[in-house]
Design a protein around this motif. Structure first.
Motif, PDB file in Angstrom:
ATOM      1  N   ASP A 268       1.855  -3.113   7.522  1.00  0.00           N
ATOM      2  CA  ASP A 268       1.637  -2.778   8.933  1.00  0.00           C
ATOM      3  C   ASP A 268       0.200  -3.107   9.337  1.00  0.00           C
ATOM      4  OD1 ASP A 268       4.187  -1.936   9.415  1.00  0.00           O
ATOM      5  OD2 ASP A 268       3.783   0.192   9.062  1.00  0.00           O
TER       6      ASP A 268
ATOM      7  N   GLU B  76      -0.324  -6.841   9.661  1.00  0.00           N
ATOM      8  CA  GLU B  76       0.273  -7.379  10.867  1.00  0.00           C
ATOM      9  C   GLU B  76      -0.557  -7.038  12.107  1.00  0.00           C
ATOM     10  OE1 GLU B  76       4.427  -6.201  12.172  1.00  0.00           O
ATOM     11  OE2 GLU B  76       4.799  -7.705  10.630  1.00  0.00           O
ATOM     12  N   LEU B  77      -1.019  -5.772  12.153  1.00  0.00           N
ATOM     13  CA  LEU B  77      -1.778  -5.324  13.324  1.00  0.00           C
ATOM     14  C   LEU B  77      -3.125  -6.032  13.428  1.00  0.00           C
ATOM     15  CD1 LEU B  77      -1.096  -1.507  13.216  1.00  0.00           C
ATOM     16  CD2 LEU B  77      -0.749  -2.967  15.203  1.00  0.00           C
ATOM     17  N   LEU B  78      -3.771  -6.247  12.296  1.00  0.00           N
ATOM     18  CA  LEU B  78      -5.134  -6.784  12.331  1.00  0.00           C
ATOM     19  C   LEU B  78      -5.166  -8.300  12.166  1.00  0.00           C
ATOM     20  CD1 LEU B  78      -6.747  -3.995  10.134  1.00  0.00           C
ATOM     21  CD2 LEU B  78      -6.732  -4.158  12.617  1.00  0.00           C
ATOM     22  N   GLU B  79      -4.008  -8.885  11.849  1.00  0.00           N
ATOM     23  CA  GLU B  79      -3.913 -10.339  11.704  1.00  0.00           C
ATOM     24  C   GLU B  79      -4.931 -10.878  10.713  1.00  0.00           C
ATOM     25  OE1 GLU B  79      -4.424 -10.964  15.799  1.00  0.00           O
ATOM     26  OE2 GLU B  79      -2.305 -10.948  16.279  1.00  0.00           O
TER      27      GLU B  79
ATOM     28  N   PHE C  59     -16.034   8.147  11.656  1.00  0.00           N
ATOM     29  CA  PHE C  59     -15.590   7.270  12.733  1.00  0.00           C
ATOM     30  C   PHE C  59     -15.983   7.847  14.090  1.00  0.00           C
ATOM     31  CE2 PHE C  59     -12.334   5.425  15.577  1.00  0.00           C
ATOM     32  CZ  PHE C  59     -12.566   4.092  15.311  1.00  0.00           C
TER      33      PHE C  59
ATOM     34  N   MET D 255      -6.896   6.302  12.564  1.00  0.00           N
ATOM     35  CA  MET D 255      -7.359   7.399  13.408  1.00  0.00           C
ATOM     36  C   MET D 255      -6.260   7.884  14.363  1.00  0.00           C
ATOM     37  SD  MET D 255     -10.262   8.897  13.766  1.00  0.00           S
ATOM     38  CE  MET D 255     -10.797  10.198  14.865  1.00  0.00           C
ATOM     39  N   VAL D 256      -5.530   6.939  14.972  1.00  0.00           N
ATOM     40  CA  VAL D 256      -4.487   7.355  15.926  1.00  0.00           C
ATOM     41  C   VAL D 256      -3.166   7.659  15.222  1.00  0.00           C
ATOM     42  CG1 VAL D 256      -5.283   6.400  18.098  1.00  0.00           C
ATOM     43  CG2 VAL D 256      -4.122   4.911  16.479  1.00  0.00           C
ATOM     44  N   ASN D 257      -3.084   7.367  13.930  1.00  0.00           N
ATOM     45  CA  ASN D 257      -1.869   7.700  13.188  1.00  0.00           C
ATOM     46  C   ASN D 257      -2.177   8.777  12.146  1.00  0.00           C
ATOM     47  OD1 ASN D 257       0.300   5.699  14.132  1.00  0.00           O
ATOM     48  ND2 ASN D 257      -1.445   4.386  13.764  1.00  0.00           N
TER      49      ASN D 257
ATOM     50  N   ARG E 286      -2.242  -0.880  20.261  1.00  0.00           N
ATOM     51  CA  ARG E 286      -1.198  -1.695  19.637  1.00  0.00           C
ATOM     52  C   ARG E 286      -0.541  -1.001  18.461  1.00  0.00           C
ATOM     53  NH1 ARG E 286      -2.593  -7.621  17.988  1.00  0.00           N
ATOM     54  NH2 ARG E 286      -1.036  -7.081  16.426  1.00  0.00           N
ATOM     55  N   SER E 287      -1.313  -0.130  17.764  1.00  0.00           N
ATOM     56  CA  SER E 287      -0.737   0.511  16.583  1.00  0.00           C
ATOM     57  C   SER E 287       0.103   1.723  16.945  1.00  0.00           C
ATOM     58  CB  SER E 287      -1.823   0.891  15.592  1.00  0.00           C
ATOM     59  OG  SER E 287      -2.492   2.030  16.036  1.00  0.00           O
TER      60      SER E 287
ATOM     61  N   SER F 146      -9.517   2.398  13.193  1.00  0.00           N
ATOM     62  CA  SER F 146      -8.887   2.668  14.496  1.00  0.00           C
ATOM     63  C   SER F 146      -7.406   2.953  14.343  1.00  0.00           C
ATOM     64  CB  SER F 146      -9.049   1.466  15.438  1.00  0.00           C
ATOM     65  OG  SER F 146     -10.376   1.042  15.485  1.00  0.00           O
ATOM     66  N   VAL F 147      -6.751   2.152  13.509  1.00  0.00           N
ATOM     67  CA  VAL F 147      -5.312   2.339  13.311  1.00  0.00           C
ATOM     68  C   VAL F 147      -5.042   3.698  12.661  1.00  0.00           C
ATOM     69  CG1 VAL F 147      -3.266   1.523  12.090  1.00  0.00           C
ATOM     70  CG2 VAL F 147      -4.833  -0.131  13.115  1.00  0.00           C
TER      71      VAL F 147
ATOM     72  N   ARG G 220     -15.518  -5.971  11.607  1.00  0.00           N
ATOM     73  CA  ARG G 220     -14.444  -5.761  12.596  1.00  0.00           C
ATOM     74  C   ARG G 220     -13.164  -5.318  11.917  1.00  0.00           C
ATOM     75  NH1 ARG G 220     -14.973 -10.007  17.440  1.00  0.00           N
ATOM     76  NH2 ARG G 220     -13.183  -8.829  18.168  1.00  0.00           N
TER      77      ARG G 220
ATOM     78  N   ILE H 208      -6.691  -2.069  19.369  1.00  0.00           N
ATOM     79  CA  ILE H 208      -5.963  -1.837  18.117  1.00  0.00           C
ATOM     80  C   ILE H 208      -5.290  -0.465  18.112  1.00  0.00           C
ATOM     81  CG2 ILE H 208      -6.277  -1.509  15.634  1.00  0.00           C
ATOM     82  CD1 ILE H 208      -8.392  -3.776  15.847  1.00  0.00           C
ATOM     83  N   MET H 209      -6.002   0.542  18.656  1.00  0.00           N
ATOM     84  CA  MET H 209      -5.395   1.872  18.728  1.00  0.00           C
ATOM     85  C   MET H 209      -4.126   1.818  19.567  1.00  0.00           C
ATOM     86  SD  MET H 209      -8.506   4.551  19.207  1.00  0.00           S
ATOM     87  CE  MET H 209      -9.295   5.316  17.795  1.00  0.00           C
TER      88      MET H 209
ATOM     89  N   LEU I  42     -13.484  -1.657  10.988  1.00  0.00           N
ATOM     90  CA  LEU I  42     -13.397  -0.903  12.241  1.00  0.00           C
ATOM     91  C   LEU I  42     -11.936  -0.830  12.691  1.00  0.00           C
ATOM     92  CD1 LEU I  42     -15.514   0.291  14.260  1.00  0.00           C
ATOM     93  CD2 LEU I  42     -15.174  -1.759  15.606  1.00  0.00           C
ATOM     94  N   GLY I  43     -11.224  -1.965  12.551  1.00  0.00           N
ATOM     95  CA  GLY I  43      -9.817  -2.019  12.933  1.00  0.00           C
ATOM     96  C   GLY I  43      -8.970  -1.075  12.095  1.00  0.00           C
TER      97      GLY I  43
ATOM     98  N   GLU J 183       0.045  10.410   9.324  1.00  0.00           N
ATOM     99  CA  GLU J 183       1.098   9.443   9.064  1.00  0.00           C
ATOM    100  C   GLU J 183       0.563   8.412   8.088  1.00  0.00           C
ATOM    101  OE1 GLU J 183       3.577   7.656  12.339  1.00  0.00           O
ATOM    102  OE2 GLU J 183       2.579   9.279  13.392  1.00  0.00           O
TER     103      GLU J 183
END
Lengths: 100, 217
Positions: free
Chosen positions: A35, A38-41, A85, A24-26, B19-20, A21-22, A14, B16-17, A17-18, A29
């Motif tokens: 960061d 913090e996001l994935l704890e 991914f 992928m959308v950034n 939130r990020s 995911s982060v 997980r 997650i996508m 995968l997390g 960047e």
């Protein structure tokens, strides 16, 4: 056809995968270690080990830099990582359609 | 891995996508607070303007020849101070409620997505701020209210990519009200109160209703 075969073993964790995911959308960047944490704890050690697995598979790129004297390590997704991914997502989708 | 686990991982990816990239802790109550501050400020501004107009009309009635042009610079300064007080109060309440919501969600109030929201909001706001200072400097104080609304609306549209999508529609409405106000300069304060007071309260309440309301037990 058995769609399970297309699922990527590396993304079974997980946390990995997390991370993907982060990143992928950034795209284009740099996302810093803090960061991600913090996001994935997750804890430092745990995140670091998963990041190195992803790096060994050339799914992510690591950039080591400095902010003043503190190290600032950032990550970004590679073309191969993006492809892997997307393939994994497509497999998940196929899997759910297959079971319906 | 069974199907439930796959659904879980898809859910994780989506969460997650989101939130990020998006700052989701923006509080509706903060919006309501900002709107109320704006309405209180608008009331005081209206009172000042009304008094000034009344004083001016008395002066004209006596047709005092020694002071033909009433001096508006004190009024402009007072209005500017009210505007500043409203800005501080609105930012303060908005930030306080957002901070409280982030605490309740166990999230950081100052993460990468929050920085993106602030940065993208700040670009049009700073441009607008200097534009309005220029208007005041050149004696076009009447254009300040519509300019506030238009630049603020553009700021919201720009920042909405990184937070709840409702903010985009609030931005469109602020721009629209600003443009209408530009062609109704004598009602500038009314449109300002409508845009910053009423719309903030309306959208704040809407967001609270959609995202924060405790589900009926």
């Amino acid at each position: 056809m058995n769609p399970i075969g297309n699922l990527n073993k590396i993304f079974e964790s997980r946390i990995r995968l997390g991370v993907m995911s982060v990143l992928m959308v950034n795209v284009n960047e740099e996302v810093s270690f803090n960061d991600l944490k913090e996001l994935l704890e997750v804890t430092d050690g745990n995140l670091a080990s998963h990041l190195s697995t992803l790096e060994e598979n050339a799914y992510i790129k690591v950039h080591k830099g400095f902010i003043g004297r503190k190290t600032n390590t950032t990550y970004s997704i590679t073309k191969a990582g993006e492809k892997a991914f997307k393939g994994h997502l497509a497999a998940l989708e196929a899997m759910i359609k297959f079971n319906q | 891995m069974n199907e439930q686990q796959h659904l879980d991982s898809l859910h994780d990816i989506k969460r997650i996508m989101e939130r990020s990239t998006r700052f989701m802790s923006l509080s509706g109550l903060g919006g309501v607070g900002a709107g109320v501050s704006a309405l209180i400020g608008a009331f005081f501004a209206w009172k000042l303007i009304f008094q000034q107009n009344f004083a001016n009309s008395m002066r004209w009635d006596r047709s005092a020849p020694y002071d033909p042009a009433p001096d508006d610079s004190l009024l402009t300064l007072q209005l500017l101070l009210i505007a500043l007080a409203v800005l501080v109060a609105a930012l303060g309440t908005g930030f306080y409620f957002t901070w409280r919501k982030a605490q309740a969600q166990g999230l950081s109030v100052w993460d990468a997505s929050a920085r993106k929201v602030i940065f993208n909001l700040a670009i049009p706001l700073f441009a607008g701020g200097f534009f309005i200072l220029g208007l005041l400097y050149n004696g076009y104080a009447g254009l300040a209210a519509p300019a506030c609304l238009v630049f603020y609306g553009l700021g919201l549209v720009n920042a909405s990519k990184y937070t709840v999508t409702d903010i985009r529609y609030l931005g469109y409405i602020e721009v629209l009200i600003g443009v209408i106000a530009l062609f109704n300069l004598y009602n500038g304060l009314f449109f300002w109160a409508l845009g910053f007071g009423v719309m903030h309260i309306f959208y704040g309440a809407l967001m609270w209703w959609k995202y924060e309301r405790k589900p009926a037990a």
